[in-house]
Design a protein around this motif. Structure first.
Motif, PDB file in Angstrom:
ATOM      1  N   LYS A  26       7.430  22.079  18.200  1.00  0.00           N
ATOM      2  CA  LYS A  26       8.590  22.016  18.713  1.00  0.00           C
ATOM      3  C   LYS A  26       9.169  23.479  18.109  1.00  0.00           C
ATOM      4  N   TRP A  27       9.267  24.528  18.974  1.00  0.00           N
ATOM      5  CA  TRP A  27       9.815  25.752  18.816  1.00  0.00           C
ATOM      6  C   TRP A  27      11.030  26.011  18.023  1.00  0.00           C
ATOM      7  N   ARG A  28      11.972  24.856  18.278  1.00  0.00           N
ATOM      8  CA  ARG A  28      13.295  24.757  17.619  1.00  0.00           C
ATOM      9  C   ARG A  28      12.969  24.823  15.840  1.00  0.00           C
ATOM     10  N   ILE A 128       1.231  15.096  11.986  1.00  0.00           N
ATOM     11  CA  ILE A 128       1.959  16.454  12.037  1.00  0.00           C
ATOM     12  C   ILE A 128       0.814  17.435  11.773  1.00  0.00           C
ATOM     13  N   ASN A 129       0.571  18.586  12.235  1.00  0.00           N
ATOM     14  CA  ASN A 129      -0.166  19.611  12.042  1.00  0.00           C
ATOM     15  C   ASN A 129       0.371  20.396  10.909  1.00  0.00           C
ATOM     16  N   SER A 130      -0.082  20.024   9.642  1.00  0.00           N
ATOM     17  CA  SER A 130       0.609  20.486   8.595  1.00  0.00           C
ATOM     18  C   SER A 130       0.258  21.729   8.155  1.00  0.00           C
ATOM     19  N   ALA A 131      -0.848  22.244   8.687  1.00  0.00           N
ATOM     20  CA  ALA A 131      -1.353  23.692   8.630  1.00  0.00           C
ATOM     21  C   ALA A 131      -0.453  24.400   9.513  1.00  0.00           C
ATOM     22  N   GLY A 132      -0.197  24.369  10.689  1.00  0.00           N
ATOM     23  CA  GLY A 132       0.561  25.052  11.571  1.00  0.00           C
ATOM     24  C   GLY A 132       2.056  24.876  11.081  1.00  0.00           C
ATOM     25  N   PHE A 133       2.397  23.716  10.825  1.00  0.00           N
ATOM     26  CA  PHE A 133       4.153  23.523  10.513  1.00  0.00           C
ATOM     27  C   PHE A 133       4.286  24.624   9.140  1.00  0.00           C
ATOM     28  N   LEU A 134       3.498  24.294   8.058  1.00  0.00           N
ATOM     29  CA  LEU A 134       3.712  25.013   6.808  1.00  0.00           C
ATOM     30  C   LEU A 134       3.484  26.530   6.815  1.00  0.00           C
ATOM     31  N   ILE A 135       2.176  26.733   7.544  1.00  0.00           N
ATOM     32  CA  ILE A 135       1.702  28.385   7.145  1.00  0.00           C
ATOM     33  C   ILE A 135       2.121  29.239   8.260  1.00  0.00           C
ATOM     34  N   LEU A 136       2.150  28.915   9.587  1.00  0.00           N
ATOM     35  CA  LEU A 136       2.269  29.784  10.719  1.00  0.00           C
ATOM     36  C   LEU A 136       3.777  30.355  10.660  1.00  0.00           C
ATOM     37  N   PRO A 137       4.791  29.799  10.204  1.00  0.00           N
ATOM     38  CA  PRO A 137       6.090  30.452  10.017  1.00  0.00           C
ATOM     39  C   PRO A 137       6.016  31.364   8.839  1.00  0.00           C
ATOM     40  N   LYS A 138       5.279  31.379   7.646  1.00  0.00           N
ATOM     41  CA  LYS A 138       4.978  32.216   6.468  1.00  0.00           C
ATOM     42  C   LYS A 138       4.367  33.415   7.121  1.00  0.00           C
ATOM     43  N   ILE A 139       3.181  33.304   7.929  1.00  0.00           N
ATOM     44  CA  ILE A 139       2.193  34.489   8.202  1.00  0.00           C
ATOM     45  C   ILE A 139       3.284  35.409   9.448  1.00  0.00           C
ATOM     46  N   THR A 140       3.849  34.619  10.316  1.00  0.00           N
ATOM     47  CA  THR A 140       4.622  35.375  11.420  1.00  0.00           C
ATOM     48  C   THR A 140       5.838  36.128  10.797  1.00  0.00           C
ATOM     49  N   ALA A 141       6.577  35.535   9.944  1.00  0.00           N
ATOM     50  CA  ALA A 141       7.706  36.121   9.229  1.00  0.00           C
ATOM     51  C   ALA A 141       7.243  37.523   8.556  1.00  0.00           C
TER      52      ALA A 141
END
Length: 248
Positions: A26-28, A128-141
């Motif tokens: 969910k992109w939102r 839920i893909n916890s890795a993508g949910f928790l880590i991807l926003p950190k790396i991207t930001a």
């Protein structure tokens, strides 16, 4: 650490990153957590970076001016050396090491606490893909915004040098400004921003890896944070050497 353990560690890291870099469900929700991490990992670090950069800029002026006692060397080289020192190394590599200590430990501790309190396991149970949910926003930001932190550090360093010139009178402001403009190479800014982006990717991904796989209670979380900082610092220095050989 022996060779076998190192290979297993690299394999586990690669498998985790494979789970992280997938399209968000969910992109939102992704963008909401992206801005939360942007504030927590980047914006809240700006005051620390500004203070350190102002101080380093002032110190560079004092050290450079003190060592340029030869009357045949123009005093404008003080500004030139301050600019080159800031843009080539301090505002990227050294700032990245500072961020690794502050942000890296924060990420590892946060994810480690979620692991030992079984919050990550609960996400996995819910599908839920916890890795993508928790880590991807950190790396991207961090990867997108931290190059701007390099610019902030660079500008603050120049301002700190200017303040020291005004306060000490070691050289004139005109000489300092002439040195800042002398033989200016815009490519160095691009080089330094690219380095900072790569360093930010290293800091966030490696710290997330150690936090995500933390174990043995609160003591294990502390060990994971320490390991994350040490490994991030080592990888930053190695990648700095490689990037410099490629881009310069």
């Amino acid at each position: 650490m022996n060779l076998q353990s190192g290979i297993k560690l690299i394999g586990a890291y690669s498998l985790l990153m494979k789970r992280v870099f997938v399209k968000p469900e969910k992109w939102r929700i992704f963008w909401r957590y992206f801005f939360i991490e942007l504030d927590k990992l980047c914006i809240q670090t700006i005051p620390l970076i500004m203070i350190i950069s102002l101080a380093v800029g002032a110190v560079l002026v004092v050290q450079t001016a003190s060592n340029l006692e030869n009357p045949f060397i123009p005093k404008m080289y003080v500004g030139y050396m301050v600019r080159e020192s800031l843009v080539l190394e301090f505002s990227s590599t050294l700032i990245a090491l500072i961020i690794a200590g502050k942000v890296g430990s924060n990420i590892a501790s946060e994810l480690g606490s979620m692991r030992i309190t079984e919050q990550i396991d609960a996400m996995e149970m819910m599908g839920i893909n916890s890795a993508g949910f928790l880590i991807l926003p950190k790396i991207t930001a961090a990867t997108l915004f931290n190059p701007l932190m390099m610019l902030i550090s660079f500008i603050c360093g120049l301002i700190g040098g200017w303040m020291m010139v005004v306060a000490s009178g070691m050289i004139t402001v005109e000489q300092y400004v002439d040195g800042l403009q002398y033989a200016y190479t815009p490519y160095f800014i691009v080089y330094s921003m690219v380095k900072m982006a790569i360093f930010s990717l290293i800091i966030t991904s490696v710290s997330s890896f150690y936090g995500y796989y933390a174990s043995n209670g609160s003591l294990g979380v502390g060990k994971s944070s320490t390991r994350a900082i040490v490994v991030c610092s080592f990888l930053i220095l190695i990648s700095n050497l490689l990037i410099t050989n490629v881009m310069l």
